[in-house]
Write an enzyme that holds these catalytic residues in place. Structure first.
Site, PDB file in Angstrom:
ATOM      1  N   ARG A  95       0.243  -5.190 -11.112  1.00 12.20           N
ATOM      2  CA  ARG A  95       0.783  -4.743  -9.817  1.00 12.20           C
ATOM      3  C   ARG A  95       1.157  -5.898  -8.893  1.00 12.20           C
ATOM      4  O   ARG A  95       1.816  -5.674  -7.877  1.00 12.20           O
ATOM      5  CB  ARG A  95      -0.194  -3.780  -9.128  1.00 12.20           C
ATOM      6  N   HIS A 125      -0.929   4.781 -10.095  1.00 12.55           N
ATOM      7  CA  HIS A 125      -1.790   5.015  -8.916  1.00 12.55           C
ATOM      8  C   HIS A 125      -0.961   5.666  -7.791  1.00 12.55           C
ATOM      9  O   HIS A 125      -0.731   5.075  -6.731  1.00 12.55           O
ATOM     10  CB  HIS A 125      -2.338   3.654  -8.493  1.00 12.55           C
ATOM     11  N   ARG A 131       0.855  -1.198   0.000  1.00 14.02           N
ATOM     12  CA  ARG A 131       0.000   0.000   0.000  1.00 14.02           C
ATOM     13  C   ARG A 131       0.882   1.237   0.000  1.00 14.02           C
ATOM     14  O   ARG A 131       1.578   1.529   0.975  1.00 14.02           O
ATOM     15  CB  ARG A 131      -0.888  -0.024   1.255  1.00 14.02           C
ATOM     16  N   GLU A 189      -3.996  10.220  -9.512  1.00 19.54           N
ATOM     17  CA  GLU A 189      -3.538   9.174 -10.427  1.00 19.54           C
ATOM     18  C   GLU A 189      -3.690   9.591 -11.885  1.00 19.54           C
ATOM     19  O   GLU A 189      -4.743  10.072 -12.285  1.00 19.54           O
ATOM     20  CB  GLU A 189      -4.361   7.904 -10.179  1.00 19.54           C
ATOM     21  N   ASP A 211     -13.621   9.628  -3.701  1.00 19.83           N
ATOM     22  CA  ASP A 211     -13.191   8.678  -4.726  1.00 19.83           C
ATOM     23  C   ASP A 211     -13.792   9.120  -6.057  1.00 19.83           C
ATOM     24  O   ASP A 211     -14.973   8.884  -6.321  1.00 19.83           O
ATOM     25  CB  ASP A 211     -13.668   7.263  -4.345  1.00 19.83           C
TER      26      ASP A 211
END
Ligand code: BG6
Length: 323
Positions: free
Chosen positions: A118, A191, A92, A295, A235
């Site tokens: 990822r 990201h 993270r 991002e 978000d």
């Protein structure tokens, strides 16, 4: 947040990771610019150093930029204090590469969120120590090497390369290529998790007037009125952001982080707030107050149709100024 000394273990212990790092160093090391290490986080990382003292760390797992620091400003990227490279989930923080799709897969909910790049281990293709003091690493991934059901839908015909170039700025370029004979639709994102002093006094400039998909309101399309402010979970996929640089204004650290994107018409802004951070469980205590994702993305309406033989480059360049 883990410091660089915690990330890169100087231990010469005879572990598989140490042997792999030593082999890579012999083939791709560039004295003073690029070195490979077994990381205390559990994997192998490349440590980049630029002539002016900027530093960056890139994990082979995920081609994941874990850290970027500048001599005058310290850490620019945020990494969770409980991040691990040997876990099933990606670490993270840093800059996870979401590819070849962003978010949930468009037609198969069984596929992993944000694609397979990822969590895959990438191959080192090249390194460079530029005459201007820059340090570069190029990593590659072949869709055909992903040995699970995610290779359906033409992904096996794709390759990706990630170029990380460190100078007075950090530039990251994700290039997708279609080697097959049919068009393949892709989305994705760099990201980036930025290290901020306090989310309560942080704003994002440069997105005023843009339409955005509110992911917390059933995907409703809204329009941004002014600077983005944070009062709990947020978000959003901002649309039509080509040619604009989103800027994080961090009053607590008295700095401005400029994020200039290309090959992208979408900018994702995300902070989980305390509730989602608790559900995610890997941000560390109060981590959501100290991080903010802005991002560079191909997401929402910005879907890239890669024709046979075509390539597409999604890039972000990160620079920092004092307020
Ligand atoms: C963001 C998405 O890009 O990534 C969010 O907009 C998501 O919806 C976040 O929660 C983190 O995703 P993950 O899979 O890394 O936990």
């Amino acid at each position: 947040m883990p410091s660089y000394s915690a990330l890169a273990s100087a231990s010469l212990a005879d572990t598989p990771q140490a042997r792999e790092a030593s082999d890579l160093d012999a083939r791709f090391g560039r004295p003073g610019a690029v070195a490979f290490r077994a990381s205390a986080l559990g994997g192998v990382v490349a440590e980049l150093t630029a002539a002016d003292g900027a530093r960056a760390m890139v994990a082979l797992k995920g081609a994941h930029v874990l850290g970027f620091s500048l001599p005058d400003f310290g850490d620019v990227l945020w990494l969770s204090p409980v991040a691990r490279l040997d876990a099933v989930k990606p670490a993270r923080g840093g800059i996870p590469v979401c590819w070849p799709w962003f978010g949930p897969h468009a037609s198969d909910a069984g596929r992993p969120a944000h694609g397979f790049a990822r969590t895959s281990t990438w191959t080192v293709l090249a390194t460079q120590h530029g005459h201007d003091g820059t340090a570069l690493i190029r990593l590659g991934l072949r869709g055909a090497d992903i040995a699970d059901r995610t290779v359906a839908a033409g992904y096996a015909d794709l390759t990706a390369t990630l170029d990380v170039t460190l100078g007075t700025t950090l530039r990251v370029t994700l290039t997708s290529r279609n080697h097959g004979s049919h068009p393949v639709a892709i989305t994705g994102a760099l990201h980036s998790y930025f290290a901020i002093g306090d989310i309560a006094v942080t704003t994002v400039d440069g997105l005023a007037g843009r339409p955005y998909i509110d992911q917390l309101d059933g995907g409703t399309l809204k329009r941004e009125a002014g600077p983005v402010r944070f009062e709990g979970e947020l978000d959003r996929i901002y649309q039509d952001t080509a040619g604009t640089a989103a800027t994080i204004v961090d009053a607590a650290r008295a700095l401005r982080i400029v994020i200039a994107n290309s090959g992208s018409r979408a900018t994702v802004v995300w902070n989980p707030g305390p509730g989602k951070a608790a559900r995610l469980g890997d941000l560390g205590p109060d981590g959501w107050r100290r991080m903010l994702c802005v991002e560079s993305a191909n997401a929402g309406a910005d879907v890239v149709l890669l024709e046979p033989g075509a390539e597409h480059a999604l890039a972000t360049e990160i620079s920092v100024q004092a307020l």
